[in-house]
Design a protein around this motif. Sequence first.
Motif, PDB file in Angstrom:
ATOM      1  N   PRO A  67     -35.488 -26.051  16.827  1.00 36.03           N
ATOM      2  CA  PRO A  67     -35.715 -25.392  18.266  1.00 36.03           C
ATOM      3  C   PRO A  67     -37.062 -25.068  18.291  1.00 36.03           C
ATOM      4  O   PRO A  67     -37.673 -25.078  19.618  1.00 36.03           O
ATOM      5  CB  PRO A  67     -34.982 -24.182  18.066  1.00 36.03           C
ATOM      6  N   ILE A  68     -37.811 -24.952  17.583  1.00 31.84           N
ATOM      7  CA  ILE A  68     -39.581 -24.843  17.819  1.00 31.84           C
ATOM      8  C   ILE A  68     -40.036 -26.092  18.329  1.00 31.84           C
ATOM      9  O   ILE A  68     -40.934 -25.959  18.935  1.00 31.84           O
ATOM     10  CB  ILE A  68     -40.190 -24.683  16.416  1.00 31.84           C
ATOM     11  N   GLU A  69     -39.461 -27.507  18.414  1.00 32.15           N
ATOM     12  CA  GLU A  69     -40.072 -28.621  18.946  1.00 32.15           C
ATOM     13  C   GLU A  69     -39.574 -28.387  20.599  1.00 32.15           C
ATOM     14  O   GLU A  69     -40.359 -28.776  21.173  1.00 32.15           O
ATOM     15  CB  GLU A  69     -39.215 -29.785  18.482  1.00 32.15           C
ATOM     16  N   ARG A  70     -38.476 -27.646  20.682  1.00 30.94           N
ATOM     17  CA  ARG A  70     -38.051 -27.605  22.067  1.00 30.94           C
ATOM     18  C   ARG A  70     -39.082 -26.428  22.952  1.00 30.94           C
ATOM     19  O   ARG A  70     -39.810 -26.590  24.086  1.00 30.94           O
ATOM     20  CB  ARG A  70     -36.638 -27.010  22.556  1.00 30.94           C
ATOM     21  N   ILE A  71     -39.618 -25.551  22.085  1.00 27.82           N
ATOM     22  CA  ILE A  71     -40.282 -24.460  22.615  1.00 27.82           C
ATOM     23  C   ILE A  71     -41.470 -24.984  22.851  1.00 27.82           C
ATOM     24  O   ILE A  71     -42.380 -24.793  24.048  1.00 27.82           O
ATOM     25  CB  ILE A  71     -40.556 -23.383  21.545  1.00 27.82           C
ATOM     26  N   VAL A  72     -42.181 -25.749  21.946  1.00 33.70           N
ATOM     27  CA  VAL A  72     -43.526 -26.538  22.002  1.00 33.70           C
ATOM     28  C   VAL A  72     -43.431 -27.335  23.303  1.00 33.70           C
ATOM     29  O   VAL A  72     -44.665 -27.286  24.175  1.00 33.70           O
ATOM     30  CB  VAL A  72     -43.775 -27.301  20.764  1.00 33.70           C
ATOM     31  N   MET A  73     -42.438 -28.154  23.583  1.00 27.80           N
ATOM     32  CA  MET A  73     -42.226 -28.967  24.592  1.00 27.80           C
ATOM     33  C   MET A  73     -42.522 -28.235  26.048  1.00 27.80           C
ATOM     34  O   MET A  73     -43.011 -28.565  26.908  1.00 27.80           O
ATOM     35  CB  MET A  73     -41.210 -30.040  24.538  1.00 27.80           C
ATOM     36  N   ALA A  74     -41.528 -27.205  26.192  1.00 26.30           N
ATOM     37  CA  ALA A  74     -41.230 -26.493  27.350  1.00 26.30           C
ATOM     38  C   ALA A  74     -42.601 -25.825  27.822  1.00 26.30           C
ATOM     39  O   ALA A  74     -42.777 -25.574  28.902  1.00 26.30           O
ATOM     40  CB  ALA A  74     -40.131 -25.663  27.008  1.00 26.30           C
ATOM     41  N   GLU A  75     -43.060 -25.181  26.574  1.00 29.58           N
ATOM     42  CA  GLU A  75     -44.492 -24.270  26.889  1.00 29.58           C
ATOM     43  C   GLU A  75     -45.274 -25.373  27.794  1.00 29.58           C
ATOM     44  O   GLU A  75     -46.044 -24.860  28.791  1.00 29.58           O
ATOM     45  CB  GLU A  75     -45.121 -23.798  25.580  1.00 29.58           C
ATOM     46  N   GLU A  76     -45.478 -26.538  27.303  1.00 26.22           N
ATOM     47  CA  GLU A  76     -46.577 -27.274  28.070  1.00 26.22           C
ATOM     48  C   GLU A  76     -45.859 -27.980  29.572  1.00 26.22           C
ATOM     49  O   GLU A  76     -46.680 -27.682  30.471  1.00 26.22           O
ATOM     50  CB  GLU A  76     -46.552 -28.568  27.412  1.00 26.22           C
ATOM     51  N   MET A  77     -44.591 -27.797  29.708  1.00 28.29           N
ATOM     52  CA  MET A  77     -44.164 -28.190  30.872  1.00 28.29           C
ATOM     53  C   MET A  77     -44.383 -26.794  31.916  1.00 28.29           C
ATOM     54  O   MET A  77     -44.659 -27.034  32.889  1.00 28.29           O
ATOM     55  CB  MET A  77     -42.812 -28.609  30.981  1.00 28.29           C
ATOM     56  N   ILE A  78     -44.124 -25.830  31.465  1.00 30.03           N
ATOM     57  CA  ILE A  78     -43.938 -24.702  32.328  1.00 30.03           C
ATOM     58  C   ILE A  78     -45.397 -24.469  32.475  1.00 30.03           C
ATOM     59  O   ILE A  78     -45.667 -23.953  33.866  1.00 30.03           O
ATOM     60  CB  ILE A  78     -43.110 -23.510  31.733  1.00 30.03           C
ATOM     61  N   SER A  79     -46.264 -24.422  31.612  1.00 29.85           N
ATOM     62  CA  SER A  79     -47.492 -23.899  31.792  1.00 29.85           C
ATOM     63  C   SER A  79     -48.299 -24.605  32.824  1.00 29.85           C
ATOM     64  O   SER A  79     -49.109 -24.001  33.605  1.00 29.85           O
ATOM     65  CB  SER A  79     -48.636 -24.099  30.437  1.00 29.85           C
ATOM     66  N   VAL A  80     -48.008 -25.860  33.189  1.00 29.32           N
ATOM     67  CA  VAL A  80     -48.728 -26.504  34.112  1.00 29.32           C
ATOM     68  C   VAL A  80     -47.902 -26.592  35.224  1.00 29.32           C
ATOM     69  O   VAL A  80     -48.381 -27.230  36.393  1.00 29.32           O
ATOM     70  CB  VAL A  80     -49.045 -28.158  33.752  1.00 29.32           C
ATOM     71  N   GLY A  81     -46.573 -26.349  35.456  1.00 24.33           N
ATOM     72  CA  GLY A  81     -46.004 -26.205  36.975  1.00 24.33           C
ATOM     73  C   GLY A  81     -45.130 -27.605  36.813  1.00 24.33           C
ATOM     74  O   GLY A  81     -44.691 -27.765  38.171  1.00 24.33           O
ATOM     75  N   ALA A  82     -44.772 -27.963  35.584  1.00 23.59           N
ATOM     76  CA  ALA A  82     -43.799 -29.464  35.986  1.00 23.59           C
ATOM     77  C   ALA A  82     -42.539 -28.895  36.426  1.00 23.59           C
ATOM     78  O   ALA A  82     -42.004 -28.109  35.684  1.00 23.59           O
ATOM     79  CB  ALA A  82     -43.818 -30.435  34.869  1.00 23.59           C
ATOM     80  N   PRO A  83     -42.028 -29.719  37.113  1.00 21.71           N
ATOM     81  CA  PRO A  83     -40.562 -29.363  37.753  1.00 21.71           C
ATOM     82  C   PRO A  83     -39.362 -29.737  36.999  1.00 21.71           C
ATOM     83  O   PRO A  83     -38.795 -30.963  37.155  1.00 21.71           O
ATOM     84  CB  PRO A  83     -40.530 -30.219  39.272  1.00 21.71           C
ATOM     85  N   ILE A  84     -38.911 -28.688  36.243  1.00 26.52           N
ATOM     86  CA  ILE A  84     -38.239 -29.149  35.088  1.00 26.52           C
ATOM     87  C   ILE A  84     -36.836 -28.253  35.539  1.00 26.52           C
ATOM     88  O   ILE A  84     -35.819 -28.635  34.539  1.00 26.52           O
ATOM     89  CB  ILE A  84     -38.365 -28.493  33.801  1.00 26.52           C
ATOM     90  N   ALA A  85     -36.611 -27.753  36.626  1.00 31.98           N
ATOM     91  CA  ALA A  85     -35.457 -27.041  37.273  1.00 31.98           C
ATOM     92  C   ALA A  85     -34.158 -27.443  37.108  1.00 31.98           C
ATOM     93  O   ALA A  85     -33.175 -26.891  36.844  1.00 31.98           O
ATOM     94  CB  ALA A  85     -35.711 -26.111  38.346  1.00 31.98           C
ATOM     95  N   ALA A  86     -34.092 -28.677  37.507  1.00 28.52           N
ATOM     96  CA  ALA A  86     -33.031 -29.429  37.740  1.00 28.52           C
ATOM     97  C   ALA A  86     -32.084 -29.545  36.439  1.00 28.52           C
ATOM     98  O   ALA A  86     -30.759 -29.545  36.520  1.00 28.52           O
ATOM     99  CB  ALA A  86     -33.011 -30.811  38.311  1.00 28.52           C
ATOM    100  N   SER A  87     -32.645 -29.543  35.178  1.00 21.41           N
ATOM    101  CA  SER A  87     -31.942 -29.765  34.193  1.00 21.41           C
ATOM    102  C   SER A  87     -32.087 -28.470  33.153  1.00 21.41           C
ATOM    103  O   SER A  87     -31.440 -28.481  32.108  1.00 21.41           O
ATOM    104  CB  SER A  87     -32.543 -30.885  33.154  1.00 21.41           C
ATOM    105  N   TRP A  88     -32.767 -27.508  33.495  1.00 21.24           N
ATOM    106  CA  TRP A  88     -33.199 -26.288  32.546  1.00 21.24           C
ATOM    107  C   TRP A  88     -31.806 -25.641  32.291  1.00 21.24           C
ATOM    108  O   TRP A  88     -31.817 -25.428  30.847  1.00 21.24           O
ATOM    109  CB  TRP A  88     -34.149 -25.533  33.144  1.00 21.24           C
ATOM    110  N   PHE A  89     -31.082 -25.056  33.187  1.00 20.95           N
ATOM    111  CA  PHE A  89     -29.948 -24.276  32.644  1.00 20.95           C
ATOM    112  C   PHE A  89     -28.922 -24.953  31.895  1.00 20.95           C
ATOM    113  O   PHE A  89     -28.489 -24.508  30.793  1.00 20.95           O
ATOM    114  CB  PHE A  89     -29.265 -23.583  34.016  1.00 20.95           C
ATOM    115  N   ALA A  90     -28.841 -26.284  32.265  1.00 20.20           N
ATOM    116  CA  ALA A  90     -27.831 -26.918  31.289  1.00 20.20           C
ATOM    117  C   ALA A  90     -28.623 -27.181  30.038  1.00 20.20           C
ATOM    118  O   ALA A  90     -27.452 -27.119  28.929  1.00 20.20           O
ATOM    119  CB  ALA A  90     -27.590 -28.509  31.854  1.00 20.20           C
ATOM    120  N   ASP A  91     -29.447 -27.667  30.039  1.00 25.02           N
ATOM    121  CA  ASP A  91     -30.399 -27.857  28.455  1.00 25.02           C
ATOM    122  C   ASP A  91     -30.266 -26.291  27.685  1.00 25.02           C
ATOM    123  O   ASP A  91     -30.045 -26.365  26.574  1.00 25.02           O
ATOM    124  CB  ASP A  91     -31.764 -28.203  28.540  1.00 25.02           C
TER     125      ASP A  91
END
Length: 375
Positions: A67-91
């Motif tokens: 899980p720590i790998e997902r946290i590291v990846m997601a922090e970079e995505m959200i911090s810069v505002g990359a549009p990840i919402a279409a798959s976020w709830f499912a993931d």
Amino acid sequence: MDFELGVELTALRRRARDVALAGVAEHGAVNDSWINGYSRGFSRTLAAEGWIGMTWPTGHGGGGRPPIERIVMAEEMISVGAPIAASWFADRQIGPSLIAYGTPAQQARFLPGMLSGEVTWCIGMSEPDSGSDLASLSTTARREGEHWVISGQKIWTSFAAVADYCYLICRTTTEGPPHRGISEIIVPMNTPGVEVRPVLDMTTNAHFCEVFFSDVRVPVDHLVGVEGDAFKQTMRQLEHERGGIDRLVSNRALYERALEGCDRSDPLIRQEIARLEAGYRLGRLLVYREALGQAPGGFSAATKCFCTEHEQRVAEFAALVMGSRAVAHLTPADQAHAKAIAYAPAYTIMGGTSSVMRNILGERVLGLPREPKVG
């Protein structure tokens, strides 16, 4: 103690930052991008990188990564505002819920679309007049032959207007205590009787929706887990929702913008920056603790409470140092950051209010007695 990331996690962070910035360049940056940044195209990019379902078991098509790998990846995505919402709830929570409680047929049918980034899910949980009390929900599903017939209303259902499926929390019986009789049912959003009305909030975001179910018929095999005993399933789902990095860095870009224009020669400003920097580090450690399995059960309530209140302090700091630019809308960037400041009250409401989080922490983690009822 050494809190630095190892070589592999550092490499993942750099790769994630590169992909996130490329996504921003193509699709634009969005504040609170895990809920406002909707792009199926970018979700397909995430899927190609193996970043959807990266912690799911390999036997279900996931990456089997910690899980720590997902946290590291997601922090970079959200911090810069990359549009990840279409798959976020499912993931984040629906896929893990199906893996934990779904049938093999459900897993085979629904997980591949999540992993490919092609299918979007919403969660039918909140209802009018129910607040944060899940046990008080009134949307019903009654059994008629080989179908569930669903009637009721949901509100604050993010992405309902664009989702393919709704993971619906409903009531299949009224017998017994309120938390009994709750079930989880998968509802295709194109089913007759489903009506979606987008809700425009004060910042002009429109991801929230209200959804009406009028005698909506879905097959009985769309029930997930045990009929009438899904309260604990939903509580486990909320554990996934409340303890993530998305609750800490949703407005990180606003903070970075505020730093660019503030007067760092002012000792009071420096003091506030120090407080916020400490808050980011403490919040990150709380999230890491969740990801590493080191937190006690229910502690995600404390993580969410701390992190979302930190996000509100970030917005207050930005409003302070940006001054009139926070509302003047002089440039598109000013407009985006004014919107981010106005959005800040939502952080401690959605996903469960801070007062509810403190009750959970007191009762379920600390074991404090409940306040006796009067009358």
